[in-house]
Design a protein around this motif. Structure first.
Motif, short mmCIF file in Angstrom:
data_model
loop_
_atom_site.label_atom_id
_atom_site.label_comp_id
_atom_site.label_asym_id
_atom_site.label_seq_id
_atom_site.Cartn_x
_atom_site.Cartn_y
_atom_site.Cartn_z
N ASP A 14 1.03 0.51 -1.54
CA ASP A 14 1.64 -0.82 -1.50
C ASP A 14 2.78 -0.94 -2.49
O ASP A 14 2.58 -1.31 -3.65
CB ASP A 14 0.60 -1.90 -1.80
CG ASP A 14 1.23 -3.30 -1.74
OD1 ASP A 14 2.38 -3.42 -1.27
OD2 ASP A 14 0.56 -4.26 -2.16
N PRO A 89 8.45 -3.58 2.38
CA PRO A 89 7.32 -2.72 2.02
C PRO A 89 7.69 -1.25 2.05
O PRO A 89 8.39 -0.79 2.97
CB PRO A 89 6.27 -3.05 3.11
CG PRO A 89 6.65 -4.39 3.62
CD PRO A 89 8.16 -4.43 3.55
N CYS B 33 -3.59 -7.99 2.37
CA CYS B 33 -3.07 -6.84 3.12
C CYS B 33 -3.91 -5.60 2.82
O CYS B 33 -4.39 -5.42 1.71
CB CYS B 33 -1.64 -6.51 2.67
SG CYS B 33 -0.38 -7.58 3.34
N CYS B 35 -2.55 -1.96 2.87
CA CYS B 35 -1.36 -1.14 3.05
C CYS B 35 -1.83 0.27 3.35
O CYS B 35 -2.62 0.84 2.59
CB CYS B 35 -0.51 -1.17 1.80
SG CYS B 35 0.07 -2.83 1.42
N ASP B 72 1.97 -2.36 6.40
CA ASP B 72 1.33 -3.43 5.63
C ASP B 72 0.56 -4.30 6.62
O ASP B 72 1.14 -5.18 7.26
CB ASP B 72 2.38 -4.27 4.91
CG ASP B 72 2.66 -3.77 3.52
OD1 ASP B 72 2.43 -2.57 3.27
OD2 ASP B 72 3.11 -4.56 2.68
#
Lengths: 125, 125, 125, 125
Positions: A14, A89, B33, B35, B72
């Motif tokens: 992330d 992201p 989230c 990821c 994500d």
């Protein structure tokens, strides 16, 4: 020291650099770091590859962490081979020729005061 | 790249999506989230199962992470086979047919400014 | 499901429950959780021992996590064999008879808005 | 207890103590802790070495964690052999003669209210 602590392959899933900041203070601008520790007696040659949701990876970005030193690598400052996009992201793969330890920290100052997150990255030989 | 980094089985024990948000900005709405990074050269077919305190698990939710890409995944957006309840603790089991890396992040904007938490998920082959 | 994910022994080194909260909302009172996921097909019998800086350990505290369920265990609510002291550092050892996954989360609302921290706990068979 | 949980070698890559705090309350002054848990039946003799970006390591700092005890070690308070500099990135290597568990937590109160980060440290025998 008997041997350096750490692993040669790390990943952070992330990644995200907010484009806005409530402060102009460089310490409080929204940013994301990979803190890289090299406890060993030889320099660590580190290569970072960035992954995205909709395009091929970018990199490698190269950094050397000297023997018995630590580096706070700000993703904000990477620009070779290309700048890291904001508000986007991304993930990173961090590979070294000698063992290192990697921790990710983000300071998000879109709204004052700032929020923090941190985690030891994932490693696997 | 010699081989993809990661594991095929991951778990996140503390899932929670607050139902309220102090902001309408999609980036600042309360959300959670997973990821998911796939550094490999083949797509990762991922199945997510959600666990609750008082009912049988939900899922599987299915997502594909293309080769050399990251996703994500917002738990807020999952709706097949069912929506993820708000203000309700849940946990997740994330299984892939190829190695992936999973990191959980929550942005909690019930009160402005938002708070953040993040951790690399737990993995085990 | 082929086998339950997780480990039978977990530890959290940084436990702390602030005694004050800026909010009366139960969801926003300062608290600390151990979120425990049992993906297996049998109940997990869990024993928690608390460690302090200046006295012998307390416990065991006992909780059962049913098959295919998750529990958000609030340390604030533990009172058998004794209440968890506030404003006092403590650590916890979490042992189960079957594999579980443990994640710690703290919500600190001494000052509004609240701050969050979370990490997957440490495990070792 | 059958055997102590943990590892003898731990590392934290992202250390940082902000020099400023919005509060004079000792609990809310900006600080960073290594919380060290010793579940074993013998004292843990712990040595901490600090790494920097531009100088040789400092230490060892020595602390003993008694049997069945936990210590919240504030890096702010270390002063032998030298004080930990403020506003300066550092990393730490934490070595023990018996197994321990280490978790890092930072409380950053440069702006009120404070932000928190925490992660189980990295370990490797």
């Amino acid at each position: 020291m008997t041997h350096a602590i750490g692993s040669r392959r790390w990943a952070i899933a992330d990644g995200y650099i907010p484009s806005s900041s409530a402060s102009d203070d460089p310490a409080l601008v929204s940013h994301e770091c990979a803190c890289i520790l090299n406890t060993g007696d030889t320099p660590a040659k580190v290569e970072i590859t960035l992954f995205f949701s909709d395009r091929e990876p970018a990199g490698p970005y190269r950094v050397t962490v000297a023997a018995r030193r630590t580096v706070d690598l700000r993703f904000n400052d990477l620009d070779d081979p290309e700048r890291v996009p904001r508000d986007t992201p991304y993930a990173s793969l961090i590979e070294s020729d000698t063992p290192i330890v990697v921790q990710q920290t983000r300071l998000d100052s879109r709204q004052p005061p700032h929020a923090l997150l941190s985690t030891i990255a994932y490693c696997q030989e």
